[in-house]
Design a protein around this motif. Sequence first.
Motif, PDB file in Angstrom:
ATOM      1  N   ARG A  19      -3.193   6.835 -24.157  1.00  0.00           N
ATOM      2  CA  ARG A  19      -2.712   8.143 -24.581  1.00  0.00           C
ATOM      3  C   ARG A  19      -3.796   8.863 -25.364  1.00  0.00           C
ATOM      4  O   ARG A  19      -4.622   8.245 -26.012  1.00  0.00           O
ATOM      5  CB  ARG A  19      -1.475   8.010 -25.466  1.00  0.00           C
ATOM      6  N   GLY A  20      -3.768  10.146 -25.314  1.00  0.00           N
ATOM      7  CA  GLY A  20      -4.634  10.982 -26.131  1.00  0.00           C
ATOM      8  C   GLY A  20      -6.109  10.802 -25.824  1.00  0.00           C
ATOM      9  O   GLY A  20      -6.545  10.888 -24.677  1.00  0.00           O
ATOM     10  N   ILE A  21      -6.870  10.553 -26.868  1.00  0.00           N
ATOM     11  CA  ILE A  21      -8.318  10.429 -26.745  1.00  0.00           C
ATOM     12  C   ILE A  21      -8.698   9.244 -25.871  1.00  0.00           C
ATOM     13  O   ILE A  21      -9.644   9.318 -25.084  1.00  0.00           O
ATOM     14  CB  ILE A  21      -8.957  10.312 -28.142  1.00  0.00           C
ATOM     15  N   GLU A  22      -7.966   8.159 -25.996  1.00  0.00           N
ATOM     16  CA  GLU A  22      -8.256   6.966 -25.192  1.00  0.00           C
ATOM     17  C   GLU A  22      -8.148   7.270 -23.696  1.00  0.00           C
ATOM     18  O   GLU A  22      -8.976   6.816 -22.900  1.00  0.00           O
ATOM     19  CB  GLU A  22      -7.289   5.852 -25.576  1.00  0.00           C
ATOM     20  N   LYS A  23      -7.162   8.056 -23.322  1.00  0.00           N
ATOM     21  CA  LYS A  23      -6.996   8.445 -21.916  1.00  0.00           C
ATOM     22  C   LYS A  23      -8.149   9.338 -21.470  1.00  0.00           C
ATOM     23  O   LYS A  23      -8.661   9.205 -20.364  1.00  0.00           O
ATOM     24  CB  LYS A  23      -5.661   9.162 -21.742  1.00  0.00           C
TER      25      LYS A  23
END
Length: 72
Positions: A45-49
């Motif tokens: 999710r978010g930055i990791e994605k």
Amino acid sequence: MSTTDVVNIVQILIALVMIGLVLLQAKGAGLGNIFGQQQSFRTRRGIEKGLFRGTIVLMIAFIGVSIAAVRV
């Protein structure tokens, strides 16, 4: 500066950025995995994605530039 030089410089820059993205993602690869600690699957999710997708895009770009370097 020839076309071959430009392609090689672009390839090096893509490789360096890709290395940086992979190192930013390496937070889940700790010593616990070596000793058999189980990790549960979780969604990105978010930055990791964004990092994950960016790494894939850069890998495709790197392969494309590598093929271009061979043809030039």
